[in-house]
Motif scaffolding. Structure first.
Motif, PDB file in Angstrom:
ATOM      1  N   PRO A   1      31.024  50.530  47.707  1.00 54.81           N
ATOM      2  CA  PRO A   1      30.477  49.464  48.541  1.00 54.81           C
ATOM      3  C   PRO A   1      31.197  48.485  49.319  1.00 54.81           C
ATOM      4  O   PRO A   1      30.874  47.832  50.167  1.00 54.81           O
ATOM      5  CB  PRO A   1      29.301  49.029  47.974  1.00 54.81           C
ATOM      6  CG  PRO A   1      29.626  48.834  46.527  1.00 54.81           C
ATOM      7  CD  PRO A   1      30.629  49.993  46.198  1.00 54.81           C
ATOM      8  N   SER A   2      32.397  48.362  48.822  1.00 48.61           N
ATOM      9  CA  SER A   2      33.486  47.450  49.338  1.00 48.61           C
ATOM     10  C   SER A   2      34.309  48.280  50.403  1.00 48.61           C
ATOM     11  O   SER A   2      34.363  47.514  51.524  1.00 48.61           O
ATOM     12  CB  SER A   2      34.234  46.653  48.342  1.00 48.61           C
ATOM     13  OG  SER A   2      35.281  45.761  48.735  1.00 48.61           O
ATOM     14  N   CYS A   3      34.797  49.363  49.990  1.00 54.17           N
ATOM     15  CA  CYS A   3      35.767  49.944  50.827  1.00 54.17           C
ATOM     16  C   CYS A   3      35.353  51.330  51.336  1.00 54.17           C
ATOM     17  O   CYS A   3      36.114  52.213  51.982  1.00 54.17           O
ATOM     18  CB  CYS A   3      37.126  49.900  50.176  1.00 54.17           C
ATOM     19  SG  CYS A   3      37.259  51.148  48.895  1.00 54.17           S
ATOM     20  N   ALA A   4      34.293  51.807  50.972  1.00 49.17           N
ATOM     21  CA  ALA A   4      33.876  53.240  51.207  1.00 49.17           C
ATOM     22  C   ALA A   4      34.434  54.403  50.762  1.00 49.17           C
ATOM     23  O   ALA A   4      34.024  55.593  51.205  1.00 49.17           O
ATOM     24  CB  ALA A   4      33.582  53.052  52.776  1.00 49.17           C
ATOM     25  N   SER A   5      35.236  54.159  49.879  1.00 46.47           N
ATOM     26  CA  SER A   5      36.112  55.211  49.126  1.00 46.47           C
ATOM     27  C   SER A   5      35.044  55.986  48.325  1.00 46.47           C
ATOM     28  O   SER A   5      34.164  55.263  47.814  1.00 46.47           O
ATOM     29  CB  SER A   5      37.262  54.772  48.243  1.00 46.47           C
ATOM     30  OG  SER A   5      37.665  55.785  47.593  1.00 46.47           O
ATOM     31  N   ARG A   6      35.040  57.702  48.451  1.00 47.22           N
ATOM     32  CA  ARG A   6      34.160  58.345  47.613  1.00 47.22           C
ATOM     33  C   ARG A   6      35.007  58.485  46.295  1.00 47.22           C
ATOM     34  O   ARG A   6      34.344  59.219  45.283  1.00 47.22           O
ATOM     35  CB  ARG A   6      34.037  59.538  48.338  1.00 47.22           C
ATOM     36  CG  ARG A   6      33.101  59.286  49.547  1.00 47.22           C
ATOM     37  CD  ARG A   6      32.816  60.914  50.004  1.00 47.22           C
ATOM     38  NE  ARG A   6      32.042  60.635  51.352  1.00 47.22           N
ATOM     39  CZ  ARG A   6      30.866  60.882  51.452  1.00 47.22           C
ATOM     40  NH1 ARG A   6      30.147  61.224  50.572  1.00 47.22           N
ATOM     41  NH2 ARG A   6      30.223  60.880  52.579  1.00 47.22           N
ATOM     42  N   LYS A   7      36.204  57.862  45.733  1.00 52.13           N
ATOM     43  CA  LYS A   7      36.925  58.381  44.750  1.00 52.13           C
ATOM     44  C   LYS A   7      36.403  56.987  43.764  1.00 52.13           C
ATOM     45  O   LYS A   7      37.288  56.076  44.048  1.00 52.13           O
ATOM     46  CB  LYS A   7      38.599  58.533  44.937  1.00 52.13           C
ATOM     47  CG  LYS A   7      39.043  59.774  45.650  1.00 52.13           C
ATOM     48  CD  LYS A   7      40.489  59.766  45.675  1.00 52.13           C
ATOM     49  CE  LYS A   7      40.732  61.073  46.280  1.00 52.13           C
ATOM     50  NZ  LYS A   7      40.358  61.446  47.566  1.00 52.13           N
ATOM     51  N   VAL A   8      35.612  57.256  43.083  1.00 51.58           N
ATOM     52  CA  VAL A   8      35.359  56.066  42.089  1.00 51.58           C
ATOM     53  C   VAL A   8      35.238  56.808  40.817  1.00 51.58           C
ATOM     54  O   VAL A   8      34.877  57.802  40.478  1.00 51.58           O
ATOM     55  CB  VAL A   8      33.820  55.501  42.423  1.00 51.58           C
ATOM     56  CG1 VAL A   8      33.904  54.907  43.822  1.00 51.58           C
ATOM     57  CG2 VAL A   8      32.731  56.681  42.475  1.00 51.58           C
ATOM     58  N   SER A   9      35.334  55.893  39.723  1.00 54.92           N
ATOM     59  CA  SER A   9      35.189  56.405  38.165  1.00 54.92           C
ATOM     60  C   SER A   9      34.129  55.551  37.486  1.00 54.92           C
ATOM     61  O   SER A   9      33.942  54.401  37.747  1.00 54.92           O
ATOM     62  CB  SER A   9      36.793  56.057  37.397  1.00 54.92           C
ATOM     63  OG  SER A   9      37.843  56.756  38.417  1.00 54.92           O
ATOM     64  N   ILE A  10      33.725  56.362  36.516  1.00 56.11           N
ATOM     65  CA  ILE A  10      32.664  55.536  35.493  1.00 56.11           C
ATOM     66  C   ILE A  10      33.435  55.141  34.428  1.00 56.11           C
ATOM     67  O   ILE A  10      34.004  55.950  33.908  1.00 56.11           O
ATOM     68  CB  ILE A  10      31.672  56.810  35.198  1.00 56.11           C
ATOM     69  CG1 ILE A  10      30.672  57.115  36.477  1.00 56.11           C
ATOM     70  CG2 ILE A  10      30.650  56.204  34.154  1.00 56.11           C
ATOM     71  CD1 ILE A  10      30.206  58.165  36.288  1.00 56.11           C
ATOM     72  N   PHE A  11      33.165  54.046  33.819  1.00 56.93           N
ATOM     73  CA  PHE A  11      33.933  53.470  32.829  1.00 56.93           C
ATOM     74  C   PHE A  11      32.913  52.825  31.943  1.00 56.93           C
ATOM     75  O   PHE A  11      31.900  52.202  32.232  1.00 56.93           O
ATOM     76  CB  PHE A  11      34.925  52.784  33.120  1.00 56.93           C
ATOM     77  CG  PHE A  11      34.737  51.289  33.818  1.00 56.93           C
ATOM     78  CD1 PHE A  11      34.425  51.110  34.869  1.00 56.93           C
ATOM     79  CD2 PHE A  11      34.764  50.152  32.893  1.00 56.93           C
ATOM     80  CE1 PHE A  11      33.974  50.044  35.445  1.00 56.93           C
ATOM     81  CE2 PHE A  11      34.391  48.991  33.512  1.00 56.93           C
ATOM     82  CZ  PHE A  11      34.076  48.886  34.889  1.00 56.93           C
ATOM     83  N   LYS A  12      33.122  52.490  30.589  1.00 51.88           N
ATOM     84  CA  LYS A  12      32.303  51.791  29.607  1.00 51.88           C
ATOM     85  C   LYS A  12      32.712  50.455  29.724  1.00 51.88           C
ATOM     86  O   LYS A  12      33.844  49.907  29.497  1.00 51.88           O
ATOM     87  CB  LYS A  12      32.504  52.089  28.279  1.00 51.88           C
ATOM     88  CG  LYS A  12      31.724  51.453  27.190  1.00 51.88           C
ATOM     89  CD  LYS A  12      32.056  51.864  25.591  1.00 51.88           C
ATOM     90  CE  LYS A  12      31.368  50.978  24.755  1.00 51.88           C
ATOM     91  NZ  LYS A  12      31.757  51.322  23.261  1.00 51.88           N
ATOM     92  N   ALA A  13      31.535  49.488  30.118  1.00 43.37           N
ATOM     93  CA  ALA A  13      31.765  48.098  30.291  1.00 43.37           C
ATOM     94  C   ALA A  13      31.550  47.375  28.707  1.00 43.37           C
ATOM     95  O   ALA A  13      31.248  47.823  27.668  1.00 43.37           O
ATOM     96  CB  ALA A  13      30.728  47.477  31.049  1.00 43.37           C
ATOM     97  N   SER A  14      32.446  46.261  28.914  1.00 49.06           N
ATOM     98  CA  SER A  14      32.641  45.608  27.504  1.00 49.06           C
ATOM     99  C   SER A  14      31.183  45.109  26.963  1.00 49.06           C
ATOM    100  O   SER A  14      31.106  44.779  25.674  1.00 49.06           O
ATOM    101  CB  SER A  14      33.227  44.245  27.693  1.00 49.06           C
ATOM    102  OG  SER A  14      32.722  43.194  28.710  1.00 49.06           O
ATOM    103  N   GLY A  15      30.134  44.936  27.991  1.00 53.44           N
ATOM    104  CA  GLY A  15      28.856  44.554  27.411  1.00 53.44           C
ATOM    105  C   GLY A  15      28.904  43.036  27.216  1.00 53.44           C
ATOM    106  O   GLY A  15      27.839  42.470  26.891  1.00 53.44           O
ATOM    107  N   ASN A  16      29.820  42.312  27.588  1.00 49.61           N
ATOM    108  CA  ASN A  16      29.761  40.757  27.446  1.00 49.61           C
ATOM    109  C   ASN A  16      29.446  40.334  28.698  1.00 49.61           C
ATOM    110  O   ASN A  16      29.751  40.753  29.995  1.00 49.61           O
ATOM    111  CB  ASN A  16      31.050  40.284  26.988  1.00 49.61           C
ATOM    112  CG  ASN A  16      31.697  40.851  25.745  1.00 49.61           C
ATOM    113  OD1 ASN A  16      30.736  40.832  24.804  1.00 49.61           O
ATOM    114  ND2 ASN A  16      32.860  41.249  25.634  1.00 49.61           N
ATOM    115  N   GLY A  17      28.906  38.934  28.763  1.00 48.05           N
ATOM    116  CA  GLY A  17      28.424  38.419  29.886  1.00 48.05           C
ATOM    117  C   GLY A  17      27.952  37.217  29.779  1.00 48.05           C
ATOM    118  O   GLY A  17      28.001  36.432  28.616  1.00 48.05           O
ATOM    119  N   PHE A  18      27.469  36.524  30.812  1.00 49.49           N
ATOM    120  CA  PHE A  18      26.582  34.925  30.558  1.00 49.49           C
ATOM    121  C   PHE A  18      25.612  35.073  31.324  1.00 49.49           C
ATOM    122  O   PHE A  18      25.271  35.770  32.364  1.00 49.49           O
ATOM    123  CB  PHE A  18      27.747  33.810  30.965  1.00 49.49           C
ATOM    124  CG  PHE A  18      27.992  33.870  32.281  1.00 49.49           C
ATOM    125  CD1 PHE A  18      27.307  32.826  33.350  1.00 49.49           C
ATOM    126  CD2 PHE A  18      28.997  34.646  32.904  1.00 49.49           C
ATOM    127  CE1 PHE A  18      27.600  32.972  34.508  1.00 49.49           C
ATOM    128  CE2 PHE A  18      29.557  34.238  34.317  1.00 49.49           C
ATOM    129  CZ  PHE A  18      28.694  33.606  35.136  1.00 49.49           C
TER     130      PHE A  18
END
Lengths: 379, 137
Positions: free
Chosen positions: B47-64
């Motif tokens: 949604p930032s640059c419209a590229s269709r080349k994107v990857s799925i990754f596992k997030a750290s699960g950390n946040g605030f």
């Protein structure tokens, strides 16, 4: 868009406001429309442009017997009618139609002939918000408040004062739903709805409607009412998901629509005599004052708590009592527009003396959309 | 009569990987291969640059804890009030709505900016929701 080329020549609310158990939502549209047509001294057959939200244009046009050559069904929440005014002004200027009717009505309390709002389970909201217990606007609209308070040092008392000041305005409006005076303590002791907001910081739930009629400024001088000119307009949308706003410290849609309308009108903030900021909940006037550029967000809470927006204050705000005290059928933008028009005509129950410029700022959804209209009674 | 149930998400082709992830105990985000933007909710383009080349990754699960309300009324089906509806800012940048577990649902206990970590709550054999609890240590 060029300023002051289009004017409001008809404006009216439904015959009754509040609890209306004897009319469907569609009939409330018709009641408001017929009142506005009478106000403008027109016949239904004079209307060649039509706009509404939630209900489709075909539904309301068929019911009223209108045969339009221009329609707008923009439906982006409670500010849809600000967007309709903007679109209608552009359409009239472009020669697509001559006389536009905009209607709103909602059987928000009695729920007669009103489709329930629902969130499909496979929508993004249905997948990523609904499962966590959001349930209607009171659980969603205030989600940014605590962050906003922490960022800018806004206090609970300041947020309570929004409701107190607006009740002062409501007391001057015979048609307001809630007119008894309240104090900051009353607000902070009212029933908890969704912390940090209590009952008196949440809008009313009522039935009603309103309608506007617009035409070119050249034709407007031949109408019975004092014309109210469209001086500047702005609109934008951000996201239907409150959790996905760019920041909780402001509304991107507000910051886009508001300044656009000011630039188009060619006015500065000191030129504004009268201000409406759609207040479904008590934090919205603070977001609005900041995002429209009246002052830094840090100062908004104190500005209201100190009485600057109350009757006799230097910036009269929400002079009908607002969604908190006047009425709120679900999409309040139409009632904010009606109050701006009354103020510009000089006939408001709580009239601001010699007001010449009125800014009317609306929100749609939970910060999903925004529309701003600058009105003036001088061409 | 059955108890009213909590709203259940229904995955679409674009979001299936997210719900497969939570079922497997992973919080999955997407990153743009072109501009490195990390985003949520899921979609097969940036949604930032419209590229269709994107990857799925596992997030750290950390946040605030970015913001919240404590909902008293009306309560959503399947919830017992008062309960907090939170927005969590993830370490990778995106924010998401969630609930806070293992923590009193009070203004005193729910401090803005408190560190959180993801946990998973199975609704049924198809859907597991990502929720958050105060981070240990």
């Amino acid at each position: 868009m060029r300023r002051n080329q289009v004017a409001v020549v008809g404006a009216a609310e439904t015959t009754e406001l509040g609890v209306i158990p004897n009319a469907s939502q569609l009939q409330l549209h018709a009641d408001a429309a017929l009142n506005a047509i009478a106000d403008a001294g027109l016949k239904l057959s004079d209307i060649d442009g039509f706009a509404t939200a939630v209900e489709t244009p075909q539904q309301v046009c068929h019911y009223l017997g209108i045969k339009p050559t221009w329609v707008d069904g923009t439906s982006v929440g409670g500010c849809s009618f600000m967007l309709h005014v903007r679109h209608a002004a552009a359409a009239i200027e472009a020669g697509l139609c001559k006389t536009v009717l905009i209607t709103h009505a909602e059987s928000g309390k009695s729920m007669i002939g009103k489709a329930p709002r629902s969130i499909p389970a496979d929508s993004l909201q249905g997948q990523f918000e609904a499962p966590f217990g959001v349930y209607g606007p009171p659980s969603m609209f205030p989600i940014p408040v605590l962050r906003f308070m922490k960022t800018y040092g806004i206090t609970h008392e300041q947020l309570a004062s929004v409701a107190v000041v607006q009740r002062e305005w409501a007391a001057k409006n015979p048609r307001a739903m809630m007119k008894d005076p309240i104090t900051v303590a009353d607000v902070l002791n009212s029933r908890m709805i969704a912390y940090p907001f209590r009952l008196l910081q949440c809008c009313l739930v009522t039935d009603g409607g309103g309608a506007l009629i617009l035409t070119s400024a050249d034709r407007a001088k031949d109408f019975p009412r004092k014309p109210v000119y469209i001086m500047g307009t702005g609109e934008s949308v951000e996201t239907p998901m409150v959790s996905q706003m760019e920041t909780f410290n402001s509304s991107r849609a507000f910051k886009t629509a508001g300044p656009l309308a000011f630039r188009e009108a060619g006015i500065a903030h000191r030129d504004v005599d009268h201000l409406m900021i759609y207040d479904a909940f008590a934090h919205l006037p603070l977001f609005g004052l900041g995002d429209l550029g009246f002052m830094p967000h840090e100062e908004t809470g104190r500005f209201i708590a100190d009485g600057n927006t109350r009757p006799g204050g230097k910036l009269p705000l929400n002079t009908n009592g607002g969604g908190l005290s006047y009425m709120h059928s679900g999409m309040y933008g139409m009632y904010a527009l009606q109050e701006s028009v009354r103020q510009m005509r000089g006939i408001a129950p709580a009239q601001v003396p010699n007001a010449k410029i009125s800014v009317c700022h609306g929100v749609g959804g939970m910060f999903a959309a925004s529309g701003t209209i600058v009105f003036t009674n001088e061409r | 009569m059955a108890e009213p149930q909590r709203a259940r998400p229904k995955p679409t082709p674009e979001t299936q990987h997210f719900w497969d992830g939570t079922k497997a105990g992973e919080l999955r985000l997407q990153r743009c291969d072109a501009c490195a933007h990390v985003y949520f909710p899921p979609r097969p383009f940036c949604p930032s640059c419209a590229s269709r080349k994107v990857s799925i990754f596992k997030a750290s699960g950390n946040g605030f804890l970015y913001s919240y309300v404590i909902n008293h009324r009306p309560a959503a089906p399947g919830f017992t009030p008062p309960y907090a509806i939170a927005v969590v800012e993830l370490a990778e940048g995106p924010r998401m709505m969630s609930n806070i577990i293992d923590c009193p649902q009070t203004p005193e206990a729910l401090e803005l900016d408190m560190k959180l970590e993801v946990a998973f709550e199975a609704l049924d054999d198809k859907i597991t929701l990502p929720v958050f609890r105060p981070a240990k240590g």
